[in-house]
Scaffold this active site. Structure first.
Site, PDB file in Angstrom:
ATOM      1  N   GLU A 162       5.907   2.463 -25.134  1.00 49.00           N
ATOM      2  CA  GLU A 162       6.329   1.272 -24.491  1.00 49.00           C
ATOM      3  C   GLU A 162       5.873   1.880 -22.762  1.00 49.00           C
ATOM      4  O   GLU A 162       6.369   2.640 -22.637  1.00 49.00           O
ATOM      5  CB  GLU A 162       7.555   0.582 -24.271  1.00 49.00           C
ATOM      6  N   ARG A 163       5.055   0.518 -22.702  1.00 49.51           N
ATOM      7  CA  ARG A 163       4.349   1.055 -20.749  1.00 49.51           C
ATOM      8  C   ARG A 163       3.537   2.296 -20.849  1.00 49.51           C
ATOM      9  O   ARG A 163       3.505   3.304 -19.795  1.00 49.51           O
ATOM     10  CB  ARG A 163       5.778   1.527 -19.551  1.00 49.51           C
ATOM     11  N   LYS A 285      20.678   2.905 -22.546  1.00 49.76           N
ATOM     12  CA  LYS A 285      20.233   1.337 -21.701  1.00 49.76           C
ATOM     13  C   LYS A 285      21.283   1.182 -22.438  1.00 49.76           C
ATOM     14  O   LYS A 285      21.632   0.370 -23.854  1.00 49.76           O
ATOM     15  CB  LYS A 285      18.945   1.157 -22.614  1.00 49.76           C
ATOM     16  N   GLU A 289      18.774  -5.952 -19.583  1.00 47.82           N
ATOM     17  CA  GLU A 289      17.660  -6.266 -20.414  1.00 47.82           C
ATOM     18  C   GLU A 289      18.051  -6.236 -22.140  1.00 47.82           C
ATOM     19  O   GLU A 289      16.998  -5.749 -22.841  1.00 47.82           O
ATOM     20  CB  GLU A 289      16.714  -5.829 -20.451  1.00 47.82           C
ATOM     21  N   ARG A 322      22.249   4.709 -18.527  1.00 49.79           N
ATOM     22  CA  ARG A 322      21.273   4.638 -17.232  1.00 49.79           C
ATOM     23  C   ARG A 322      22.195   3.371 -16.380  1.00 49.79           C
ATOM     24  O   ARG A 322      23.080   2.875 -16.924  1.00 49.79           O
ATOM     25  CB  ARG A 322      19.897   3.950 -17.866  1.00 49.79           C
ATOM     26  N   ASP A 368      12.395  -2.164  -9.415  1.00 52.68           N
ATOM     27  CA  ASP A 368      11.907  -1.059 -10.525  1.00 52.68           C
ATOM     28  C   ASP A 368      10.039  -0.778 -10.524  1.00 52.68           C
ATOM     29  O   ASP A 368       9.238  -1.109 -11.144  1.00 52.68           O
ATOM     30  CB  ASP A 368      11.658  -2.399 -11.898  1.00 52.68           C
ATOM     31  N   GLU A 390      15.517   8.582 -11.202  1.00 47.22           N
ATOM     32  CA  GLU A 390      14.398   8.822 -12.567  1.00 47.22           C
ATOM     33  C   GLU A 390      13.774   8.383 -11.919  1.00 47.22           C
ATOM     34  O   GLU A 390      13.643   7.364 -11.207  1.00 47.22           O
ATOM     35  CB  GLU A 390      15.731   7.521 -13.230  1.00 47.22           C
ATOM     36  N   GLU A 396       3.289   2.417 -14.952  1.00 46.73           N
ATOM     37  CA  GLU A 396       3.658   1.162 -14.976  1.00 46.73           C
ATOM     38  C   GLU A 396       2.632   0.188 -14.014  1.00 46.73           C
ATOM     39  O   GLU A 396       2.326  -0.809 -14.574  1.00 46.73           O
ATOM     40  CB  GLU A 396       5.187   0.490 -15.212  1.00 46.73           C
ATOM     41  N   GLU A 514      -2.103   0.992  -2.388  1.00 49.17           N
ATOM     42  CA  GLU A 514      -0.434   0.171  -1.822  1.00 49.17           C
ATOM     43  C   GLU A 514      -1.197  -0.839  -1.297  1.00 49.17           C
ATOM     44  O   GLU A 514      -1.284  -2.108  -0.963  1.00 49.17           O
ATOM     45  CB  GLU A 514       0.282   1.271  -1.641  1.00 49.17           C
ATOM     46  N   TRP A 544      13.595 -13.048 -13.973  1.00 44.29           N
ATOM     47  CA  TRP A 544      13.661 -11.908 -13.889  1.00 44.29           C
ATOM     48  C   TRP A 544      14.323 -11.834 -12.416  1.00 44.29           C
ATOM     49  O   TRP A 544      14.284  -9.991 -12.221  1.00 44.29           O
ATOM     50  CB  TRP A 544      12.536 -10.758 -13.995  1.00 44.29           C
TER      51      TRP A 544
HETATM   52  C1  GCU Z   1      10.699  -1.837 -16.794  1.00 44.11           C
HETATM   53  C2  GCU Z   1      10.128  -1.511 -17.755  1.00 44.11           C
HETATM   54  C3  GCU Z   1      10.797  -1.780 -19.746  1.00 44.11           C
HETATM   55  C4  GCU Z   1      12.067  -1.183 -19.837  1.00 44.11           C
HETATM   56  C5  GCU Z   1      12.273  -0.992 -18.159  1.00 44.11           C
HETATM   57  C6  GCU Z   1      13.637  -0.001 -18.239  1.00 44.11           C
HETATM   58  O1  GCU Z   1      11.508  -2.673 -16.884  1.00 44.11           O
HETATM   59  O2  GCU Z   1       9.404  -2.360 -17.462  1.00 44.11           O
HETATM   60  O3  GCU Z   1       9.411  -1.205 -20.435  1.00 44.11           O
HETATM   61  O4  GCU Z   1      11.747  -1.240 -20.177  1.00 44.11           O
HETATM   62  O5  GCU Z   1      12.169  -0.895 -17.119  1.00 44.11           O
HETATM   63  O6  GCU Z   1      13.210   1.047 -17.813  1.00 44.11           O
HETATM   64  O7  GCU Z   1      14.857  -0.069 -19.087  1.00 44.11           O
END
Ligand code: GCU
Length: 683
Positions: A162-163, A285, A289, A322, A368, A390, A396, A514, A544
């Site tokens: 992911e990412r 986590k 989300e 987290r 984020d 973190e 990303e 930037e 979001w």
């Molecule tokens: C961001 C990211 C996700 C990730 C999330 C996280 O939103 O886009 O891919 O899961 O951060 O840190 O949990």
């Protein structure tokens, strides 16, 4: 050019012959008394490095009447009658490099507070020798400022990351753990060289298959990974699914206060530790989300984290919980919810409620990982709770390893930020290393940027971010430039032209990125989902919670107490006032804190709209200049790296233009205000 992209900063090419002469006398003999995996890896590394310098470095198990290198822990030195008097000065992972005298001979001594300290000391010596640092400057006593220096891998068991922008996972393939551990060993070696001491191997989003990593099905293989890492001083951690008792345990609930659930996790922990006696702990986590968590059962984060921590406590494990918790189903019409406030609102009331082996892992910014954000106010607010920082190494929102973006300056800004929590000088780096509030645990964590790409990081220059993370987590007082110079020397050698070209390039790359992306701290403006490329309204009407509120008159989020969301009140004074007041709010964060008309004058004297135009034109020009500068290095670095980087600069320049034109046109169309300098803006 010997070495390759794969070797990263461990190429071991001679940088400066003159400097080398100072060391050479010591390099014929390596004396080492202990015989265990970490020490043996340290010795192997030293042999490998020295083989580039002397014909035949011999490893001896006893002292000899000659100049030599002696590596060991304090007791090894004592047993040879060498009293170094460092007991009070060395932390367990610290090390000292000293020249000691023995029977008239000089002993270049690497003295570790523990075996890990020895390993780090060896890498320190190697870094100095091949980085062209003279012997006198190499002698030192060093201790890590952060006890925990951990990488989070967002790797899924199907092999995707992911990412991830550097290929597939080095841990997982086809829903299994890889069986060839050689690449993991090479990775462990790279990490040990920058003193990383923990790795979470799976994604924080724990899907169905990964939920089973804590079962007999996969623990034998996880244990094999842990064995590889352990020998380089690295602990293995796992991300867990809070709903595991239901999803794989056959229970009807995952309520953290339920006795059956508590027992389930205790049994799980006992099983994990039977396979991996030094298992680091869980990363969680939860209620974030769409991930399950204690909220489902009317419980809070402390209930959830403490239940897990009790399961790990008997074995010395920790729970890393987290704080990336926010409402991701906002109605954009609802102006009362401010995502930036969420972490503080959720966790501040729980300060003091977490058990002492729980650590909260807090993202540097309240949104984020944007290219520019203020520091998360939670850092000054949790006086009775362990907190880790973190960061996100994987790029990303910062160019996805197609664009060059050296992130160390961004991280330093965060660590050097003064929270004023205990008066002036209450820097974030003191919060996260535990010293400000006397926390039990402190540390810096980052989301890794590696995969199975040949150079590990997709963009060869993105190796500097991995390197920089480790160095900074060890010592946040190193400067961005020092780290960049070290990395360039070790990766490309000491050619002055290379140094003079690549170091400045790294140092200005964040600002350049930037400039042509989102302005003045507002963030986002990216394509939804994959987050690459410009799309100014990409998230403007989504759930979001990330908005810029641009209309024909102005732009920005009013987060003031006086007229906005009240977010500024989460900071301590005088920080809160500084952000609240538009006159003292720094330009670069203006739109994060204030909604202003396009004609608003910045401290630079420019209007907001002209600033947007100027930076977008300038950003592209500077990206082009980086590409041109890179071209001058042809022949001075290996063709392989040269070509790989050039290919990415080509992409960066094209995509920077896209950003420029999309953003400039968007604002021109909204405002009808022309560029003062009459440059081309598409209508
Ligand atoms: C961001 C990211 C996700 C990730 C999330 C996280 O939103 O886009 O891919 O899961 O951060 O840190 O949990």
């Amino acid at each position: 050019f010997a070495g390759s992209m794969y070797d990263c900063w461990l190429r071991y090419e001679i940088c400066d012959e003159k400097v080398l002469d100072e060391y050479k006398d010591y390099f014929k003999y390596i004396v080492v008394k202990k015989d265990n995996p970490i020490i043996n890896n340290a010795v192997d590394e030293l042999k490998k490095a020295l083989s580039k310098l002397v014909d035949d470095a011999k490893v001896l198990r006893h002292m000899i009447e000659s100049d030599c290198i002696f590596i060991g822990t304090l007791d090894d030195f004592e047993s040879e009658g060498l009293y170094v008097d460092l007991e009070d000065e060395l932390k367990s992972e610290g090390f000292a490099l000293k020249i000691l005298k023995r029977n008239g001979k000089n002993v270049l001594s690497i003295i570790g507070g523990s075996e890990k300290g020895v390993l780090y000391g060896v890498f320190h010596l190697i870094r100095s020798v091949f980085g062209g640092k003279n012997l006198e400057d190499t002698l030192c006593i060093e201790n890590p400022q952060n006890d925990f220096r951990i990488l989070n891998h967002w790797d899924n068991m199907d092999g995707n990351i992911e990412r991830g922008y550097a290929g597939k996972s080095i841990f997982f393939r086809d829903n299994r753990i890889v069986q060839d551990f050689s690449r993991i060993k090479d990775y462990a070696r790279l990490l040990a060289s920058i003193a990383v001491n923990g790795v979470v191997i799976n994604n924080v989003n724990v899907h169905q298959q990964e939920t089973k990593l804590i079962t007999d099905e996969f623990l034998p293989d996880v244990a094999k990974i842990a064995d590889v890492f352990r020998n380089y001083g690295i602990k293995t951690y796992l991300s867990i699914n809070f709903a595991s008792p239901v999803e794989i345990g056959g229970l009807s609930t995952a309520d953290p206060l339920d006795d059956g659930v508590k027992k389930w996790w205790k049994d799980a922990a006992s099983k994990i530790y039977s396979y991996i006696p030094d298992f680091g702990g869980f990363l969680v986590k939860a209620d974030s989300e769409f991930r399950p968590g204690p909220f489902t059962y009317g419980r809070n984060h402390a209930d959830g984290a403490n239940m897990l921590s009790e399961a790990l406590k008997p074995y010395g494990g920790i729970v890393i919980w987290r704080t990336f918790v926010y409402n991701c189903m906002v109605d954009w019409r609802d102006r009362s919810t401010d995502r930036a406030k969420a972490a503080y609102d959720n966790f501040k009331p729980l300060d003091g409620k977490f058990l002492d082996n729980v650590v909260l892992q807090v993202k540097n910014g309240p949104m984020d990982f944007q290219i520019r954000e203020p520091i998360t106010p939670l850092f000054g607010a949790m006086e009775k709770t362990n907190v880790f920082m973190e960061f996100q190494i994987t790029q990303e929102y910062t160019g996805q390893q197609k664009h060059l973006c050296y992130l160390v300056p961004l991280w330093k800004e965060a660590l050097d930020f003064d929270t004023f929590a205990k008066g002036e000088g209450s820097f974030v780096k003191k919060v996260v290393n535990g010293s400000l509030f006397g926390a039990r645990y402190g540390g810096i964590v980052a989301v890794a940027n590696v995969g199975d790409s040949e150079c590990w990081t997709g963009h060869p220059l993105a190796q500097s971010n991995l390197y920089g993370f480790g160095r900074l987590a060890w010592n946040p007082d190193l400067s961005s430039r020092e780290i960049a110079e070290e990395w360039v020397r070790l990766t490309f050698g000491c050619d002055k032209d290379v140094l003079d070209t690549v170091v400045p390039m790294l140092l200005e790359s964040r600002e350049i990125y930037e400039e042509y992306t989102s302005p003045l701290g507002i963030g986002w403006m990216v394509n939804p989902g994959h987050h690459y490329g410009p799309n100014v309204d990409g998230y403007e009407y989504s759930h979001w919670g990330t908005y810029h509120y641009a209309d024909f008159k102005g732009i920005g989020v009013d987060r003031t107490v006086a007229t906005g969301t009240g977010y500024t009140a989460q900071y301590k004074e005088p920080v809160a006032k500084m952000y609240e007041n538009i006159d003292t709010c720094p330009d670069e964060l203006l739109l994060f804190f204030h909604h202003v008309p396009y004609s608003h004058k910045l401290k630079s004297g420019k209007t907001v709209i002209q600033h947007i135009y100027d930076t977008h034109f300038e950003g592209v020009e500077r990206a082009e200049k980086m590409r041109d500068a890179w071209i001058t290095l042809k022949g001075k670095i290996s063709d392989e790296i040269y070509e790989a980087v050039l290919e990415r600069f080509d992409i960066q320049v094209v995509d920077a233009k896209e950003w420029r034109d999309v953003v400039n046109t968007y604002f021109y169309r909204k405002t009808g205000i022309k560029d003062e300098h009459g440059r081309k803006i598409y209508e």
